[in-house]
Motif scaffolding. Structure first.
Motif, PDB file in Angstrom:
ATOM      1  N   GLU A  95    -137.344  70.047  18.104  1.00 35.70           N
ATOM      2  CA  GLU A  95    -136.984  68.708  18.571  1.00 35.70           C
ATOM      3  C   GLU A  95    -138.084  68.112  19.443  1.00 35.70           C
ATOM      4  OE1 GLU A  95    -133.145  68.727  20.405  1.00 35.70           O
ATOM      5  OE2 GLU A  95    -132.195  69.629  18.648  1.00 35.70           O
ATOM      6  N   ASP A  96    -138.934  68.961  19.963  1.00 34.03           N
ATOM      7  CA  ASP A  96    -140.052  68.517  20.789  1.00 34.03           C
ATOM      8  C   ASP A  96    -141.279  68.149  19.949  1.00 34.03           C
ATOM      9  OD1 ASP A  96    -140.704  71.032  19.899  1.00 34.03           O
ATOM     10  OD2 ASP A  96    -141.068  71.886  21.890  1.00 34.03           O
ATOM     11  N   SER A  97    -141.102  68.090  18.612  1.00 28.22           N
ATOM     12  CA  SER A  97    -142.175  67.753  17.660  1.00 28.22           C
ATOM     13  C   SER A  97    -143.304  68.772  17.672  1.00 28.22           C
ATOM     14  CB  SER A  97    -142.733  66.348  17.913  1.00 28.22           C
ATOM     15  OG  SER A  97    -141.724  65.394  17.729  1.00 28.22           O
ATOM     16  N   ARG A  98    -143.007  69.982  18.075  1.00 27.32           N
ATOM     17  CA  ARG A  98    -143.982  71.063  18.062  1.00 27.32           C
ATOM     18  C   ARG A  98    -143.524  72.116  17.068  1.00 27.32           C
ATOM     19  NH1 ARG A  98    -145.110  72.565  24.213  1.00 27.32           N
ATOM     20  NH2 ARG A  98    -147.026  73.368  23.356  1.00 27.32           N
ATOM     21  N   TYR A  99    -144.491  72.835  16.522  1.00 32.62           N
ATOM     22  CA  TYR A  99    -144.170  73.929  15.621  1.00 32.62           C
ATOM     23  C   TYR A  99    -143.719  75.145  16.417  1.00 32.62           C
ATOM     24  CZ  TYR A  99    -146.288  71.329  11.820  1.00 32.62           C
ATOM     25  OH  TYR A  99    -146.579  70.377  10.885  1.00 32.62           O
ATOM     26  N   HIS A 100    -142.675  75.783  15.936  1.00 28.50           N
ATOM     27  CA  HIS A 100    -142.161  77.003  16.545  1.00 28.50           C
ATOM     28  C   HIS A 100    -142.280  78.113  15.507  1.00 28.50           C
ATOM     29  CE1 HIS A 100    -140.303  74.985  20.058  1.00 28.50           C
ATOM     30  NE2 HIS A 100    -140.379  73.960  19.239  1.00 28.50           N
ATOM     31  N   ILE A 101    -143.065  79.127  15.828  1.00 23.84           N
ATOM     32  CA  ILE A 101    -143.297  80.236  14.901  1.00 23.84           C
ATOM     33  C   ILE A 101    -142.546  81.457  15.407  1.00 23.84           C
ATOM     34  CG2 ILE A 101    -145.027  81.733  13.849  1.00 23.84           C
ATOM     35  CD1 ILE A 101    -147.019  79.424  14.169  1.00 23.84           C
ATOM     36  N   GLU A 102    -141.801  82.068  14.501  1.00 23.23           N
ATOM     37  CA  GLU A 102    -141.011  83.256  14.832  1.00 23.23           C
ATOM     38  C   GLU A 102    -141.504  84.433  14.001  1.00 23.23           C
ATOM     39  OE1 GLU A 102    -136.426  84.826  14.356  1.00 23.23           O
ATOM     40  OE2 GLU A 102    -136.832  82.687  14.170  1.00 23.23           O
ATOM     41  N   PHE A 103    -141.958  85.464  14.671  1.00 26.88           N
ATOM     42  CA  PHE A 103    -142.402  86.695  14.016  1.00 26.88           C
ATOM     43  C   PHE A 103    -141.279  87.710  14.127  1.00 26.88           C
ATOM     44  CE2 PHE A 103    -146.244  84.554  15.319  1.00 26.88           C
ATOM     45  CZ  PHE A 103    -147.096  84.739  14.248  1.00 26.88           C
ATOM     46  N   ARG A 104    -140.800  88.185  13.004  1.00 22.46           N
ATOM     47  CA  ARG A 104    -139.779  89.228  13.004  1.00 22.46           C
ATOM     48  C   ARG A 104    -140.464  90.587  13.154  1.00 22.46           C
ATOM     49  NH1 ARG A 104    -134.694  87.403  10.949  1.00 22.46           N
ATOM     50  NH2 ARG A 104    -134.618  85.210  11.558  1.00 22.46           N
ATOM     51  N   PRO A 105    -139.717  91.609  13.574  1.00 25.98           N
ATOM     52  CA  PRO A 105    -140.324  92.946  13.723  1.00 25.98           C
ATOM     53  C   PRO A 105    -140.923  93.442  12.404  1.00 25.98           C
ATOM     54  CG  PRO A 105    -138.162  92.887  14.753  1.00 25.98           C
ATOM     55  CD  PRO A 105    -138.316  91.592  13.990  1.00 25.98           C
ATOM     56  N   HIS A 106    -142.058  94.089  12.503  1.00 18.02           N
ATOM     57  CA  HIS A 106    -142.726  94.584  11.290  1.00 18.02           C
ATOM     58  C   HIS A 106    -141.968  95.791  10.730  1.00 18.02           C
ATOM     59  CE1 HIS A 106    -144.391  97.711  13.884  1.00 18.02           C
ATOM     60  NE2 HIS A 106    -144.664  98.368  12.772  1.00 18.02           N
ATOM     61  N   PHE A 107    -142.217  96.054   9.455  1.00 15.09           N
ATOM     62  CA  PHE A 107    -141.659  97.228   8.788  1.00 15.09           C
ATOM     63  C   PHE A 107    -142.637  97.668   7.713  1.00 15.09           C
ATOM     64  CE2 PHE A 107    -140.026  93.497   6.643  1.00 15.09           C
ATOM     65  CZ  PHE A 107    -140.152  93.787   5.296  1.00 15.09           C
ATOM     66  N   VAL A 108    -142.517  98.902   7.295  1.00 13.13           N
ATOM     67  CA  VAL A 108    -143.350  99.445   6.219  1.00 13.13           C
ATOM     68  C   VAL A 108    -142.425  99.794   5.064  1.00 13.13           C
ATOM     69  CG1 VAL A 108    -144.927 101.306   5.545  1.00 13.13           C
ATOM     70  CG2 VAL A 108    -145.062 100.321   7.847  1.00 13.13           C
ATOM     71  N   LEU A 109    -142.786  99.339   3.894  1.00 14.27           N
ATOM     72  CA  LEU A 109    -141.979  99.612   2.700  1.00 14.27           C
ATOM     73  C   LEU A 109    -142.209 101.036   2.213  1.00 14.27           C
ATOM     74  CD1 LEU A 109    -142.623  96.281   0.807  1.00 14.27           C
ATOM     75  CD2 LEU A 109    -140.432  97.035   1.740  1.00 14.27           C
ATOM     76  N   PRO A 110    -141.176 101.671   1.679  1.00 13.32           N
ATOM     77  CA  PRO A 110    -141.386 102.989   1.081  1.00 13.32           C
ATOM     78  C   PRO A 110    -142.244 102.865  -0.179  1.00 13.32           C
ATOM     79  CG  PRO A 110    -139.125 102.262   0.732  1.00 13.32           C
ATOM     80  CD  PRO A 110    -139.791 101.244   1.611  1.00 13.32           C
ATOM     81  N   ARG A 111    -142.898 103.934  -0.544  1.00 19.35           N
ATOM     82  CA  ARG A 111    -143.793 103.887  -1.716  1.00 19.35           C
ATOM     83  C   ARG A 111    -143.060 103.549  -3.006  1.00 19.35           C
ATOM     84  NH1 ARG A 111    -148.857 104.778  -0.544  1.00 19.35           N
ATOM     85  NH2 ARG A 111    -149.391 106.060   1.241  1.00 19.35           N
ATOM     86  N   ASP A 112    -141.764 103.858  -3.102  1.00 17.64           N
ATOM     87  CA  ASP A 112    -141.016 103.550  -4.323  1.00 17.64           C
ATOM     88  C   ASP A 112    -140.411 102.147  -4.299  1.00 17.64           C
ATOM     89  OD1 ASP A 112    -138.962 103.896  -2.506  1.00 17.64           O
ATOM     90  OD2 ASP A 112    -137.783 105.237  -3.787  1.00 17.64           O
ATOM     91  N   ALA A 113    -140.780 101.322  -3.316  1.00 15.64           N
ATOM     92  CA  ALA A 113    -140.212  99.980  -3.186  1.00 15.64           C
ATOM     93  C   ALA A 113    -140.514  99.096  -4.388  1.00 15.64           C
ATOM     94  CB  ALA A 113    -140.728  99.308  -1.917  1.00 15.64           C
ATOM     95  N   GLN A 114    -141.564  99.411  -5.126  1.00 13.84           N
ATOM     96  CA  GLN A 114    -141.916  98.560  -6.262  1.00 13.84           C
ATOM     97  C   GLN A 114    -141.114  98.885  -7.514  1.00 13.84           C
ATOM     98  OE1 GLN A 114    -146.139  99.041  -7.157  1.00 13.84           O
ATOM     99  NE2 GLN A 114    -146.082 100.900  -5.954  1.00 13.84           N
ATOM    100  N   ASP A 115    -140.316  99.965  -7.492  1.00 10.78           N
ATOM    101  CA  ASP A 115    -139.418 100.231  -8.613  1.00 10.78           C
ATOM    102  C   ASP A 115    -138.460  99.054  -8.747  1.00 10.78           C
ATOM    103  OD1 ASP A 115    -140.663 102.652  -8.765  1.00 10.78           O
ATOM    104  OD2 ASP A 115    -139.019 103.791  -7.873  1.00 10.78           O
ATOM    105  N   GLU A 116    -138.054  98.745  -9.977  1.00 15.47           N
ATOM    106  CA  GLU A 116    -137.288  97.532 -10.230  1.00 15.47           C
ATOM    107  C   GLU A 116    -136.053  97.403  -9.332  1.00 15.47           C
ATOM    108  OE1 GLU A 116    -135.098  95.165 -13.860  1.00 15.47           O
ATOM    109  OE2 GLU A 116    -136.445  96.810 -14.322  1.00 15.47           O
ATOM    110  N   TYR A 117    -135.245  98.448  -9.241  1.00 18.35           N
ATOM    111  CA  TYR A 117    -134.028  98.366  -8.433  1.00 18.35           C
ATOM    112  C   TYR A 117    -134.371  98.185  -6.956  1.00 18.35           C
ATOM    113  CZ  TYR A 117    -129.825  99.637  -5.940  1.00 18.35           C
ATOM    114  OH  TYR A 117    -128.771  99.634  -5.068  1.00 18.35           O
ATOM    115  N   GLN A 118    -135.332  98.965  -6.471  1.00 18.18           N
ATOM    116  CA  GLN A 118    -135.722  98.873  -5.068  1.00 18.18           C
ATOM    117  C   GLN A 118    -136.314  97.503  -4.742  1.00 18.18           C
ATOM    118  OE1 GLN A 118    -135.215 101.111  -2.644  1.00 18.18           O
ATOM    119  NE2 GLN A 118    -134.187 102.483  -4.066  1.00 18.18           N
ATOM    120  N   ALA A 119    -137.156  96.994  -5.638  1.00 17.20           N
ATOM    121  CA  ALA A 119    -137.791  95.691  -5.399  1.00 17.20           C
ATOM    122  C   ALA A 119    -136.735  94.599  -5.276  1.00 17.20           C
ATOM    123  CB  ALA A 119    -138.778  95.367  -6.513  1.00 17.20           C
TER     124      ALA A 119
END
Length: 116
Positions: A57-81
């Motif tokens: 509302e103040d005409s400024r950009y507000h950036i929100e960074f969520r906590p980081h995470f690391v994906l498991p190596r099998d995350a690219q499998d179709e079901y996991q993705a």
């Protein structure tokens, strides 16, 4: 770029078809989304940081960074993705509920682009 320690920005809400995609529900409709960010994260084990930006509302950009995470190596499998895409979309839908004025594009996505 990642091996050099540089940051890479990839959008998690890119509707796409073909390889490296997964189906997920967004605003009560099924779509296919790119899973490139999941594949790169799983292969490299680089931390993923979800970022949202809105105009205040103040005409400024507000950036929100969520906590980081690391994906498991099998995350690219179709079901996991698909589960990871859905998880991101749930965060995005929460953001839309909190700040609907900054979400116009999503409210007008054409149903023709929905997954079959």
């Amino acid at each position: 770029m990642l091996k050099s320690g540089l940051m890479l920005f990839l959008a998690g809400d890119v509707r796409w078809s073909g390889q490296l995609t997964a189906e997920a529900r967004f605003m009560d409709r099924p779509y296919r989304f790119s899973t490139t960010w999941i594949s790169l994260g799983a292969m490299t084990q680089a931390p993923i940081v979800v970022v949202f930006c809105r105009m205040g509302e103040d005409s400024r950009y507000h950036i929100e960074f969520r906590p980081h995470f690391v994906l498991p190596r099998d995350a690219q499998d179709e079901y996991q993705a698909g589960a990871h895409v859905q998880g991101f979309l749930e965060l995005l839908q929460e953001q839309i509920r909190r700040h609907p004025a900054d979400s116009n594009e999503y409210l007008f996505w054409d149903g023709e682009e929905a997954a079959a």
